[in-house]
Design a protein around this motif. Structure first.
Motif, PDB file in Angstrom:
ATOM      1  N   ALA A 129      17.414 -18.990  -5.683  1.00  0.00           N
ATOM      2  CA  ALA A 129      17.497 -17.530  -5.738  1.00  0.00           C
ATOM      3  C   ALA A 129      17.464 -17.058  -7.189  1.00  0.00           C
ATOM      4  O   ALA A 129      16.720 -16.137  -7.543  1.00  0.00           O
ATOM      5  N   GLU A 130      18.242 -17.698  -8.027  1.00  0.00           N
ATOM      6  CA  GLU A 130      18.245 -17.346  -9.458  1.00  0.00           C
ATOM      7  C   GLU A 130      16.900 -17.646 -10.100  1.00  0.00           C
ATOM      8  O   GLU A 130      16.384 -16.858 -10.888  1.00  0.00           O
ATOM      9  N   TYR A 131      16.343 -18.780  -9.753  1.00  0.00           N
ATOM     10  CA  TYR A 131      15.052 -19.226 -10.282  1.00  0.00           C
ATOM     11  C   TYR A 131      13.958 -18.208  -9.953  1.00  0.00           C
ATOM     12  O   TYR A 131      13.181 -17.806 -10.821  1.00  0.00           O
ATOM     13  N   GLY A 132      13.904 -17.791  -8.707  1.00  0.00           N
ATOM     14  CA  GLY A 132      12.885 -16.835  -8.283  1.00  0.00           C
ATOM     15  C   GLY A 132      13.034 -15.490  -8.960  1.00  0.00           C
ATOM     16  O   GLY A 132      12.059 -14.903  -9.439  1.00  0.00           O
ATOM     17  N   LEU A 133      14.249 -14.987  -9.006  1.00  0.00           N
ATOM     18  CA  LEU A 133      14.472 -13.685  -9.639  1.00  0.00           C
ATOM     19  C   LEU A 133      14.194 -13.753 -11.143  1.00  0.00           C
ATOM     20  O   LEU A 133      13.702 -12.779 -11.725  1.00  0.00           O
ATOM     21  N   LEU A 134      14.471 -14.890 -11.760  1.00  0.00           N
ATOM     22  CA  LEU A 134      14.152 -15.065 -13.181  1.00  0.00           C
ATOM     23  C   LEU A 134      12.648 -14.923 -13.417  1.00  0.00           C
ATOM     24  O   LEU A 134      12.210 -14.178 -14.304  1.00  0.00           O
ATOM     25  N   PHE A 135      11.834 -15.605 -12.613  1.00  0.00           N
ATOM     26  CA  PHE A 135      10.382 -15.534 -12.807  1.00  0.00           C
ATOM     27  C   PHE A 135       9.817 -14.158 -12.452  1.00  0.00           C
ATOM     28  O   PHE A 135       8.863 -13.700 -13.087  1.00  0.00           O
ATOM     29  N   LEU A 136      10.401 -13.498 -11.471  1.00  0.00           N
ATOM     30  CA  LEU A 136       9.951 -12.134 -11.175  1.00  0.00           C
ATOM     31  C   LEU A 136      10.249 -11.206 -12.351  1.00  0.00           C
ATOM     32  O   LEU A 136       9.486 -10.279 -12.630  1.00  0.00           O
ATOM     33  N   THR A 137      11.341 -11.455 -13.046  1.00  0.00           N
ATOM     34  CA  THR A 137      11.691 -10.650 -14.219  1.00  0.00           C
ATOM     35  C   THR A 137      10.812 -11.002 -15.411  1.00  0.00           C
ATOM     36  O   THR A 137      10.289 -10.119 -16.103  1.00  0.00           O
ATOM     37  N   LEU A 138      10.630 -12.304 -15.649  1.00  0.00           N
ATOM     38  CA  LEU A 138       9.829 -12.738 -16.801  1.00  0.00           C
ATOM     39  C   LEU A 138       8.369 -12.310 -16.693  1.00  0.00           C
ATOM     40  O   LEU A 138       7.737 -11.977 -17.694  1.00  0.00           O
ATOM     41  N   PHE A 139       7.834 -12.361 -15.498  1.00  0.00           N
ATOM     42  CA  PHE A 139       6.423 -12.053 -15.293  1.00  0.00           C
ATOM     43  C   PHE A 139       6.266 -10.773 -14.474  1.00  0.00           C
ATOM     44  O   PHE A 139       5.473 -10.711 -13.540  1.00  0.00           O
ATOM     45  N   ILE A 140       6.990  -9.765 -14.855  1.00  0.00           N
ATOM     46  CA  ILE A 140       7.009  -8.514 -14.100  1.00  0.00           C
ATOM     47  C   ILE A 140       5.627  -7.861 -14.014  1.00  0.00           C
ATOM     48  O   ILE A 140       5.314  -7.168 -13.062  1.00  0.00           O
ATOM     49  N   ASN A 141       4.776  -8.127 -14.976  1.00  0.00           N
ATOM     50  CA  ASN A 141       3.432  -7.539 -14.975  1.00  0.00           C
ATOM     51  C   ASN A 141       2.371  -8.483 -14.425  1.00  0.00           C
ATOM     52  O   ASN A 141       1.191  -8.141 -14.425  1.00  0.00           O
ATOM     53  N   SER A 142       2.761  -9.657 -14.015  1.00  0.00           N
ATOM     54  CA  SER A 142       1.813 -10.618 -13.452  1.00  0.00           C
ATOM     55  C   SER A 142       2.427 -11.250 -12.204  1.00  0.00           C
ATOM     56  O   SER A 142       2.986 -12.347 -12.255  1.00  0.00           O
ATOM     57  N   HIS A 143       2.302 -10.559 -11.098  1.00  0.00           N
ATOM     58  CA  HIS A 143       2.937 -11.002  -9.862  1.00  0.00           C
ATOM     59  C   HIS A 143       2.392 -12.335  -9.373  1.00  0.00           C
ATOM     60  O   HIS A 143       3.156 -13.155  -8.863  1.00  0.00           O
ATOM     61  N   VAL A 144       1.094 -12.563  -9.512  1.00  0.00           N
ATOM     62  CA  VAL A 144       0.512 -13.825  -9.060  1.00  0.00           C
ATOM     63  C   VAL A 144       1.130 -14.984  -9.844  1.00  0.00           C
ATOM     64  O   VAL A 144       1.529 -16.000  -9.256  1.00  0.00           O
ATOM     65  N   LEU A 145       1.230 -14.827 -11.155  1.00  0.00           N
ATOM     66  CA  LEU A 145       1.819 -15.879 -11.982  1.00  0.00           C
ATOM     67  C   LEU A 145       3.291 -16.084 -11.617  1.00  0.00           C
ATOM     68  O   LEU A 145       3.762 -17.225 -11.515  1.00  0.00           O
ATOM     69  N   ALA A 146       4.024 -15.009 -11.405  1.00  0.00           N
ATOM     70  CA  ALA A 146       5.439 -15.121 -11.036  1.00  0.00           C
ATOM     71  C   ALA A 146       5.603 -15.923  -9.748  1.00  0.00           C
ATOM     72  O   ALA A 146       6.390 -16.876  -9.696  1.00  0.00           O
ATOM     73  N   TRP A 147       4.847 -15.551  -8.712  1.00  0.00           N
ATOM     74  CA  TRP A 147       4.987 -16.257  -7.436  1.00  0.00           C
ATOM     75  C   TRP A 147       4.464 -17.680  -7.514  1.00  0.00           C
ATOM     76  O   TRP A 147       4.984 -18.582  -6.843  1.00  0.00           O
ATOM     77  N   PHE A 148       3.440 -17.910  -8.332  1.00  0.00           N
ATOM     78  CA  PHE A 148       2.974 -19.284  -8.526  1.00  0.00           C
ATOM     79  C   PHE A 148       4.073 -20.125  -9.165  1.00  0.00           C
ATOM     80  O   PHE A 148       4.346 -21.245  -8.724  1.00  0.00           O
ATOM     81  N   MET A 149       4.714 -19.599 -10.199  1.00  0.00           N
ATOM     82  CA  MET A 149       5.793 -20.322 -10.878  1.00  0.00           C
ATOM     83  C   MET A 149       6.951 -20.578  -9.898  1.00  0.00           C
ATOM     84  O   MET A 149       7.541 -21.651  -9.905  1.00  0.00           O
ATOM     85  N   ILE A 150       7.242 -19.602  -9.071  1.00  0.00           N
ATOM     86  CA  ILE A 150       8.309 -19.758  -8.085  1.00  0.00           C
ATOM     87  C   ILE A 150       7.975 -20.870  -7.091  1.00  0.00           C
ATOM     88  O   ILE A 150       8.852 -21.615  -6.657  1.00  0.00           O
ATOM     89  N   SER A 151       6.705 -21.014  -6.751  1.00  0.00           N
ATOM     90  CA  SER A 151       6.307 -21.991  -5.729  1.00  0.00           C
ATOM     91  C   SER A 151       6.172 -23.415  -6.261  1.00  0.00           C
ATOM     92  O   SER A 151       6.059 -24.350  -5.466  1.00  0.00           O
ATOM     93  N   ILE A 152       6.207 -23.598  -7.569  1.00  0.00           N
ATOM     94  CA  ILE A 152       5.980 -24.934  -8.148  1.00  0.00           C
ATOM     95  C   ILE A 152       6.911 -26.013  -7.576  1.00  0.00           C
ATOM     96  O   ILE A 152       6.431 -27.094  -7.227  1.00  0.00           O
TER      97      ILE A 152
END
Length: 183
Positions: A129-152
């Motif tokens: 949960a923390e991991y996912g929210l961190l990447f959504l925050t870090l990549f707020i302007n690149s949703h595809v990259l955020a969700w890709f990082m979350i799925s790794i």
């Protein structure tokens, strides 16, 4: 860790980015529960071989790839379709995982071993949960990259389970050849 997104990053993303209502987010979570009820038993029958780790890899891959779809789809109906995929991936992963735990446990220790498994899973869900929210925050302007990082982590798990099944098959074939030679 990827399974932790269901109760954290996905609802936050759907509400804040895709402007899904609270009711819509609730419908997604409810749909997850409904699909689990409908498919858990048939899937557990389908994937009953506890040492066939391929199913765990398939489940992790389906779940992780479906999570990425949240970055390119918006609206309640597409989110519901993605949720069905996520839930199918979850069911395909969990059925053999739980069967594996009970298969390798001594009969008197099923509960203890399933408890240890559940404890480790919940640590991963919490960290996820923390991991996912961190990447959504870090990549707020690149949703595809955020969700890709979350799925790794889930995609890495799928690769690991695929490698395990390959190694188990090779070892089994080698042992089968040795047994045939000695007979």
């Amino acid at each position: 860790m990827v399974f932790g997104q269901l109760t954290s990053a996905i609802p936050v993303y759907e509400e804040t980015v895709n402007r899904l209502s609270y009711g819509g987010v609730g419908a997604l979570v409810g749909l997850n529960g409904l699909v689990i009820v409908l498919v858990q038993y048939p899937i557990s029958r389908l994937v009953k071989d506890p040492f066939n780790w391929r199913w765990m890899g398939i489940g992790a891959a389906v779940y992780s790839l479906a999570v990425i779809l949240f970055s390119v789809l918006s609206g309640l109906v597409p989110a519901m379709l993605v949720m069905v995929l996520i839930t199918l991936g979850e069911a395909v992963f969990w059925a053999p995982a739980q069967t594996l735990i009970t298969s390798i446990s001594n009969p008197g220790k099923y509960g203890r071993n399933l408890g240890i498994w559940s404890f480790s899973v919940n640590i991963g869900r919490g960290a996820g949960a923390e991991y996912g929210l961190l990447f959504l925050t870090l990549f707020i302007n690149s949703h595809v990259l955020a969700w890709f990082m979350i799925s790794i982590p889930g995609l890495a798990s799928a690769v690991i389970f695929s490698r395990l099944i390959s190694n188990i098959r090779r070892k089994s074939q080698a042992e089968g050849g040795k047994q045939a030679e000695t007979a």
